[in-house]
Design a protein around this motif. Structure first.
Motif, PDB file in Angstrom:
ATOM      1  N   PRO A 157      26.119  47.459 -17.962  1.00 45.59           N
ATOM      2  CA  PRO A 157      26.076  46.559 -19.253  1.00 45.59           C
ATOM      3  C   PRO A 157      25.117  45.308 -18.887  1.00 45.59           C
ATOM      4  CG  PRO A 157      28.026  46.555 -17.733  1.00 45.59           C
ATOM      5  CD  PRO A 157      26.909  47.555 -17.196  1.00 45.59           C
ATOM      6  N   ASN A 158      24.001  45.565 -19.115  1.00 46.02           N
ATOM      7  CA  ASN A 158      22.978  44.424 -18.845  1.00 46.02           C
ATOM      8  C   ASN A 158      22.850  43.879 -17.443  1.00 46.02           C
ATOM      9  OD1 ASN A 158      22.356  44.781 -21.685  1.00 46.02           O
ATOM     10  ND2 ASN A 158      23.830  43.636 -22.483  1.00 46.02           N
ATOM     11  N   ILE A 159      23.176  44.657 -16.599  1.00 44.85           N
ATOM     12  CA  ILE A 159      23.037  43.987 -14.994  1.00 44.85           C
ATOM     13  C   ILE A 159      21.641  44.305 -14.814  1.00 44.85           C
ATOM     14  CG2 ILE A 159      24.042  44.512 -12.775  1.00 44.85           C
ATOM     15  CD1 ILE A 159      26.511  45.272 -13.986  1.00 44.85           C
ATOM     16  N   SER A 160      21.215  45.281 -14.771  1.00 41.74           N
ATOM     17  CA  SER A 160      20.044  45.639 -14.021  1.00 41.74           C
ATOM     18  C   SER A 160      18.853  46.090 -15.310  1.00 41.74           C
ATOM     19  CB  SER A 160      19.932  46.706 -13.063  1.00 41.74           C
ATOM     20  OG  SER A 160      18.602  47.026 -12.545  1.00 41.74           O
ATOM     21  N   ASN A 161      17.624  45.562 -15.052  1.00 43.07           N
ATOM     22  CA  ASN A 161      16.551  45.877 -16.193  1.00 43.07           C
ATOM     23  C   ASN A 161      16.080  47.276 -15.996  1.00 43.07           C
ATOM     24  OD1 ASN A 161      16.605  43.402 -16.817  1.00 43.07           O
ATOM     25  ND2 ASN A 161      14.986  42.692 -15.763  1.00 43.07           N
ATOM     26  N   ASP A 162      16.250  47.815 -14.838  1.00 47.31           N
ATOM     27  CA  ASP A 162      15.587  49.375 -14.703  1.00 47.31           C
ATOM     28  C   ASP A 162      16.505  50.150 -13.595  1.00 47.31           C
ATOM     29  OD1 ASP A 162      14.201  51.439 -14.632  1.00 47.31           O
ATOM     30  OD2 ASP A 162      12.320  50.537 -14.143  1.00 47.31           O
ATOM     31  N   ILE A 163      17.214  51.069 -14.021  1.00 44.31           N
ATOM     32  CA  ILE A 163      17.865  51.922 -12.793  1.00 44.31           C
ATOM     33  C   ILE A 163      17.343  53.231 -12.869  1.00 44.31           C
ATOM     34  CG2 ILE A 163      19.760  50.349 -13.049  1.00 44.31           C
ATOM     35  CD1 ILE A 163      21.356  52.704 -14.768  1.00 44.31           C
ATOM     36  N   LEU A 164      16.071  53.349 -13.591  1.00 45.20           N
ATOM     37  CA  LEU A 164      15.338  54.746 -13.311  1.00 45.20           C
ATOM     38  C   LEU A 164      15.293  55.166 -12.063  1.00 45.20           C
ATOM     39  CD1 LEU A 164      14.525  56.847 -15.234  1.00 45.20           C
ATOM     40  CD2 LEU A 164      12.208  55.779 -15.056  1.00 45.20           C
ATOM     41  N   ALA A 165      15.619  56.363 -11.666  1.00 43.71           N
ATOM     42  CA  ALA A 165      15.560  57.091 -10.172  1.00 43.71           C
ATOM     43  C   ALA A 165      14.204  57.517 -10.317  1.00 43.71           C
ATOM     44  CB  ALA A 165      16.562  57.973  -9.733  1.00 43.71           C
ATOM     45  N   LYS A 166      13.493  57.629  -9.171  1.00 42.71           N
ATOM     46  CA  LYS A 166      12.405  58.396  -8.979  1.00 42.71           C
ATOM     47  C   LYS A 166      12.776  59.952  -8.458  1.00 42.71           C
ATOM     48  CE  LYS A 166       9.198  54.469  -8.154  1.00 42.71           C
ATOM     49  NZ  LYS A 166       7.899  53.983  -7.385  1.00 42.71           N
ATOM     50  N   PHE A 167      13.629  59.840  -7.619  1.00 43.87           N
ATOM     51  CA  PHE A 167      14.031  61.113  -6.784  1.00 43.87           C
ATOM     52  C   PHE A 167      15.688  61.234  -7.229  1.00 43.87           C
ATOM     53  CE2 PHE A 167      10.267  59.417  -4.741  1.00 43.87           C
ATOM     54  CZ  PHE A 167       9.514  60.531  -4.610  1.00 43.87           C
ATOM     55  N   VAL A 168      15.838  62.489  -7.375  1.00 44.34           N
ATOM     56  CA  VAL A 168      17.416  62.867  -7.479  1.00 44.34           C
ATOM     57  C   VAL A 168      17.434  64.313  -7.059  1.00 44.34           C
ATOM     58  CG1 VAL A 168      19.092  63.634  -9.415  1.00 44.34           C
ATOM     59  CG2 VAL A 168      17.743  61.379  -9.672  1.00 44.34           C
ATOM     60  N   VAL A 169      18.981  64.538  -6.510  1.00 41.64           N
ATOM     61  CA  VAL A 169      19.073  65.930  -5.825  1.00 41.64           C
ATOM     62  C   VAL A 169      20.318  66.242  -6.778  1.00 41.64           C
ATOM     63  CG1 VAL A 169      20.244  66.899  -3.868  1.00 41.64           C
ATOM     64  CG2 VAL A 169      18.454  65.478  -3.671  1.00 41.64           C
ATOM     65  N   LEU A 170      20.318  67.587  -7.236  1.00 42.81           N
ATOM     66  CA  LEU A 170      21.485  68.091  -7.844  1.00 42.81           C
ATOM     67  C   LEU A 170      21.918  69.070  -6.951  1.00 42.81           C
ATOM     68  CD1 LEU A 170      20.242  68.500 -11.636  1.00 42.81           C
ATOM     69  CD2 LEU A 170      22.085  67.107 -10.693  1.00 42.81           C
ATOM     70  N   TYR A 176      22.937  63.138  -6.631  1.00 40.66           N
ATOM     71  CA  TYR A 176      22.459  62.054  -5.728  1.00 40.66           C
ATOM     72  C   TYR A 176      21.300  61.353  -5.975  1.00 40.66           C
ATOM     73  CZ  TYR A 176      26.190  64.409  -2.981  1.00 40.66           C
ATOM     74  OH  TYR A 176      27.521  64.991  -2.305  1.00 40.66           O
ATOM     75  N   LEU A 177      21.326  59.961  -5.531  1.00 38.59           N
ATOM     76  CA  LEU A 177      20.155  59.355  -5.451  1.00 38.59           C
ATOM     77  C   LEU A 177      19.424  59.607  -4.142  1.00 38.59           C
ATOM     78  CD1 LEU A 177      21.164  55.775  -7.115  1.00 38.59           C
ATOM     79  CD2 LEU A 177      20.038  57.830  -8.188  1.00 38.59           C
ATOM     80  N   THR A 178      18.026  59.662  -4.065  1.00 35.67           N
ATOM     81  CA  THR A 178      17.617  60.022  -3.134  1.00 35.67           C
ATOM     82  C   THR A 178      16.074  59.186  -2.786  1.00 35.67           C
ATOM     83  OG1 THR A 178      16.888  61.836  -1.438  1.00 35.67           O
ATOM     84  CG2 THR A 178      16.624  62.302  -3.937  1.00 35.67           C
ATOM     85  N   ASN A 179      15.513  59.736  -1.946  1.00 38.43           N
ATOM     86  CA  ASN A 179      14.061  59.109  -1.731  1.00 38.43           C
ATOM     87  C   ASN A 179      13.103  60.042  -1.684  1.00 38.43           C
ATOM     88  OD1 ASN A 179      14.446  60.061   0.893  1.00 38.43           O
ATOM     89  ND2 ASN A 179      14.981  57.947   1.646  1.00 38.43           N
ATOM     90  N   GLY A 180      11.957  59.612  -1.357  1.00 32.93           N
ATOM     91  CA  GLY A 180      10.623  60.702  -1.372  1.00 32.93           C
ATOM     92  C   GLY A 180      10.962  61.712  -0.051  1.00 32.93           C
TER      93      GLY A 180
END
Length: 935
Positions: free
Chosen positions: A449-462, A474-478
């Motif tokens: 609700p208008n907290i962060s400008n961008d929460i797009l994830a570069k890497f995701v695990v399903l 899950y959020l993940t990294n490179g």
């Protein structure tokens, strides 16, 4: 009024001319300080817009912004534009000249700006709420013009990056409890006194009359009225100088509840600001009935000699009041959350506050929190928080919002046990809250609700958890190192993709890794992301306020088929390009499971599993209010996607058309038949739409023959017309029949005739009998039907020349298509050497064989008494055989049937239908001909 020297000495609360004069100059001084502080946060062009606004409303000039017509009310009481304002207007509108003549009673009373403007909470992002106060004498047509002008000024301000909102206020009506309608920005009547409290402590007068409230110290209504009457009587203020919205005191407990609901609604988009307001409601109610509001406290300080913006900043006062409340109650976790919300509301970093010389008092208050620099740094970086951080923050705030609301409700009910807030406005707000915060299975929750400008994830695990039977995101990294806990969990892969895309966590550039399930391949992951991205759901996610005044209706439905999670790799679907219907291939249906993505008029998004059979989907569709919904079909697997989507889209459109959309007859209940996996599916109305499955055409015909309260037509899924089972059932030609006659179709198949009967209400009956020639088939049937109509005239029918039509059609196959050709038959059977065989059913039980019913029979007008030891059917058969010269045992047919004695034992509505007679005739004839053959 004479010139008055401003002082800082405490002044008396008693009413006299000197006190009134000193109060006025103090409040005007405070007002001017706030106005100057408000402009410091604006650019030079924005400052000019704000300074010019009173003049734009004071005059009507075609070249000035916002001009509508000469009929638009204009002119403020107790206002004269400054030379600076006049010069600005002339530079803006060439040829503008101020009309100095003013109406005797100007229609506009005052203009205020309220809220965060001119406070420490004002930022470059702050909007401005204006109260434009007007006379009660303005007619509605003129008010409409004024509203248009305000809307035009709002648009004009957008060119200067100003967010303006105007509220037309009539002070007398407001003080008596009359309010504007509830809207996206206006709270209606949900918070009268508490809105007034905020107005009095934050409003900046831009033009016109001053609030009488400044001059009256009491908060009790009756005492307030007496003080007001005394001021008017003694003439301490001239009538054109003041207006009155009434006192703030005596807030009823019900308003605390309704105001809390309003703040919960506002928290959907502004959670931190709303929580602060919800908490101050809790503070007020905790002191009930001796509520001393912040506006009352501010007025007390002004009378005591403190009237500068530093000590009387509305938000600093709010912070101090809430801090004292939580410290006194030793609720330190809530204290920290409140401080965090307050800091977020400022929308300024700690470093910027340190550099701002105007923020000394604010900085001093914040330093008392004793936060570590890392805490400020963490909150200052909120605009770049990731999805997990945003989700955690939202969960904390929402938990506190709901807990505070429950606490307020308990307090209010304790204060007034019979509290009742079930107004329509509260219903609307409750619906908005339900849409935003209620949690149900499959509902997509928006986490940012208008907290962060961008929460797009570069890497995701399903990750597929086989034991639990669900997907985990899950959020993940490179390096593909997962976060500690999953962001979301669902057994439905469509729900996770929809959740990720709607929350802007996933897009086409996100790299997604699949673990634990070999059925979902990388190409299918990309396919799913594109599929949900291309649904264009945004158009359904901005509901109007009007939508919440009515129960939620579905506005969008996407039927989702073949979740690849459950399609085994070694048993993948094969493309059946040579087969037209993917629901009925030689290997069965190509569709193995169904889910639905739906959005309703309240913008609630749900993804839910429906089942593995087509009838599960049909049952869901007809059970929902899908009449006005946009319906799409998407296949989640790459296999046969286009073929399946086209087939199911045609099916859904046809089905919905015949279960409510574009219904040609208001009371008609349509029958819809389709085929899947070698099973007939019938959609019919029985205390609501139902879906029934039949393994054979005979079972289907039994259902189609049931009585109906009104005429019902039959639709066969057009994609099934050429299927062998549909062709064999004989249903397709029946879709062409009309409602204004009894119609009989017959198809000759060698020595047999297949007969399909549609009665006056669309009930259908099928039977088969031996065929010799057309007259022998049609004349006895026509004779019987005429006898039925004589015994059972059709109520409400409009016969032609006194005769209800009976039509005969032969079904012929021409070039692999079925054609209907009209056939004519009379009911005259005198030259056919047929016996006049009549039956009367005196009593029956449909669960028993006809031989166990109570029957009477006549042959050529003579009664037939059953022989001793033999049943009636054997006696009738023997009698008929004795009259036949040839002695042959060919079938015999009933020419008349009396059901008057057993009518109450038959299922029907207001009267028996022709199909009742046909069904019983067929059963009796079958029993009779069986007896005839046994002789």
């Amino acid at each position: 009024m004479r010139s008055v020297e401003i002082t800082h000495d405490p002044i008396s609360t008693s009413l006299d001319r000197d006190t009134v004069a000193q109060v006025k100059v103090r409040f005007l001084a405070l007002n001017d300080q706030r106005f100057q502080q408000a402009k410091q946060h604006l650019s030079s062009r924005q400052q000019q817009c704000l300074e010019l606004l009173p003049l734009l409303l004071h005059f009507n000039h075609p070249r000035l912004p916002g001009y509508q017509s000469k009929a638009t009310p204009c002119g403020f009481s107790n206002y004269s534009p400054t030379n600076q304002q006049l010069q600005a207007a002339k530079s803006l509108a060439k040829g503008f000249k101020a009309n100095t003549s003013q109406a005797r009673k100007p229609p506009l009373l005052a203009l205020y700006v309220m809220g965060s403007t001119g406070t420490i909470a004002q930022s470059h992002k702050s909007d401005m709420d204006f109260w434009l106060c007007h006379s009660a004498e303005i007619p509605q047509s003129a008010l409409a013009e004024l509203e248009k002008k305000c809307a035009a000024l709002t648009q004009w301000a957008k060119d200067f990056e100003l967010d303006w909102h105007f509220f037309l206020m009539q002070p007398e009506a407001f003080s008596q409890g009359e309010h504007g309608e509830l809207s996206k920005e206006g709270s209606g009547s949900s918070q009268h006194f508490l809105l007034l409290d905020e107005f009095y402590r934050s409003a900046i007068l831009l033009a016109g009359q001053i609030p009488l409230w400044w001059f009256i110290t009491t908060t009790e209504k009756n005492a307030y009225r007496k003080a007001k009457d005394s001021m008017i009587e003694k003439g301490f203020l001239r009538p054109h100088e003041w207006l009155d919205f009434g006192p703030v005191g005596d807030v009823p407990p019900s308003e605390f509840v309704s105001a809390a609901i309003w703040q919960l609604y506002k928290s959907i988009t502004s959670p931190f600001k709303s929580l602060l307001k919800l908490l101050i409601l809790e503070v007020y109610l905790s002191k009930y009935p001796r509520v001393f509001t912040l506006s009352d406290r501010m007025k007390m300080f002004v009378y005591a000699g403190q009237f500068n913006t530093t000590s009387l900043d509305p938000y600093l006062m709010l912070l101090n009041e809430l801090s004292s409340y939580f410290i006194e109650r030793k609720e330190f976790e809530r204290l920290e959350l409140m401080r965090q919300c307050f800091y977020f509301k400022l929308q300024r970093s700690f470093q910027s506050l340190e550099k701002d010389k105007r923020a000394v008092e604010l900085l001093r208050a914040i330093e008392q929190w004793q936060w570590q620099p890392i805490s400020f740094a963490h909150l200052d970086a909120s605009s770049s928080w990731n999805a997990q951080q945003v989700m955690n923050e939202r969960r904390s705030v929402i938990n506190e919002l709901t807990a505070s609301y429950k606490s307020l409700l308990d307090m209010a009910r304790h204060s007034q046990p019979s509290i009742n807030v079930n107004s329509q406005e509260i219903t609307v707000l409750g619906r908005k809250l339900h849409a935003a915060f209620s949690r149900t299975t499959g509902k997509i929750e928006l986490i940012n609700p208008n907290i962060s400008n961008d929460i797009l994830a570069k890497f995701v695990v399903l990750l597929w958890d086989t034991a639990a039977g669900n997907w985990q995101l899950y959020l993940t990294n490179g390096r593909w190192e997962k976060s500690r806990s999953p962001m979301n969990v669902s057994s439905n892969i469509a729900e996770l993709f929809c959740w990720g895309l709607l929350n802007n966590i996933i897009d086409i550039n996100t790299r997604i890794k699949i673990q634990g399930n070999l059925n979902l391949t990388a190409p299918e992951v990309s396919y799913l992301v594109n599929l949900f991205s291309n649904l264009e759901l945004d158009r359904y996610l901005s509901p109007t306020h009007t939508a919440f005044t009515q129960p939620a209706q579905l506005s969008f439905v996407a039927v989702l088929t073949n979740d690849p999670t459950f399609l085994q790799r070694d048993n993948r679907l094969n493309e059946k390009s040579f087969e037209l219907d993917p629901l009925n291939t030689s290997d069965g249906s190509l569709v193995k499971n169904f889910s639905v993505l739906s959005i309703n008029s309240w913008a609630e998004v749900r993804v839910q599993k429906i089942g593995e059979k087509l009838e599960d989907l049909l049952h869901w569709l007809v059970g929902q209010a899908t009449t006005n919904a946009t319906v799409q079909v998407r296949n989640l697997s790459l296999q046969s996607a286009a073929l399946i989507e086209q087939r199911l889209k045609l099916l859904c459109d046809t089905l919905l058309q015949h279960t409510g959309r574009h219904t040609p007859e208001k009371d008609a209940h349509h029958l819809f038949v389709t085929l899947a996996d070698e099973k007939f599916l019938l959609v019919h109305f029985d205390h609501g739409w139902q879906v029934s499955s039949f393994g054979s055409s005979s079972d289907l015909w039994q259902a189609l023959s049931q009585p109906a309260p009104n005429y019902r037509s039959l639709t066969v899924d057009p994609a099934c017309h050429h299927h062998k089972l549909i062709r064999a059932s004989g249903l397709t030609p029946l879709t062409e029949l009309s409602s204004n006659s009894i119609q009989i179709l017959f198809r000759i198949d060698g020595a047999s005739a297949h007969v399909y009967c549609k009665d006056e209400r669309g009930s259908l009956f099928y039977f088969e009998q031996a065929f010799h020639d057309q007259d022998a088939l049609l004349k006895p049937l026509h004779h019987f039907l005429r006898a039925v109509l004589h015994r059972n005239p059709i109520r409400g029918a409009q016969p032609m020349f006194g005769i209800f039509p009976i039509e005969f059609y032969e079904v012929l196959e021409r070039a692999e298509t079925l054609k209907l050709e009209r056939r004519h038959a009379t009911s005259a059977i005198g030259n056919m050497r047929l016996f006049d065989l009549q039956f009367c059913i005196e009593s029956l039980d449909l669960a028993l064989a006809p031989s166990q019913w109570q029957l009477s029979a006549w042959l050529n007008g003579e009664a037939i008494a059953p022989d001793t030891g033999a049943g009636l059917f054997h006696t009738v058969a023997r009698t008929i055989l004795s009259h036949r010269q040839s002695g042959q045992r060919y079938p015999c047919y009933i020419t008349d049937l009396d059901l008057s004695l057993c009518e109450h034992q038959l299922p029907h509505f207001d009267q028996l239908q022709t199909s009742h007679y046909l069904k019983l005739k067929f059963q009796l004839e079958r029993a009779l001909n069986h007896a005839l053959k046994s002789l």
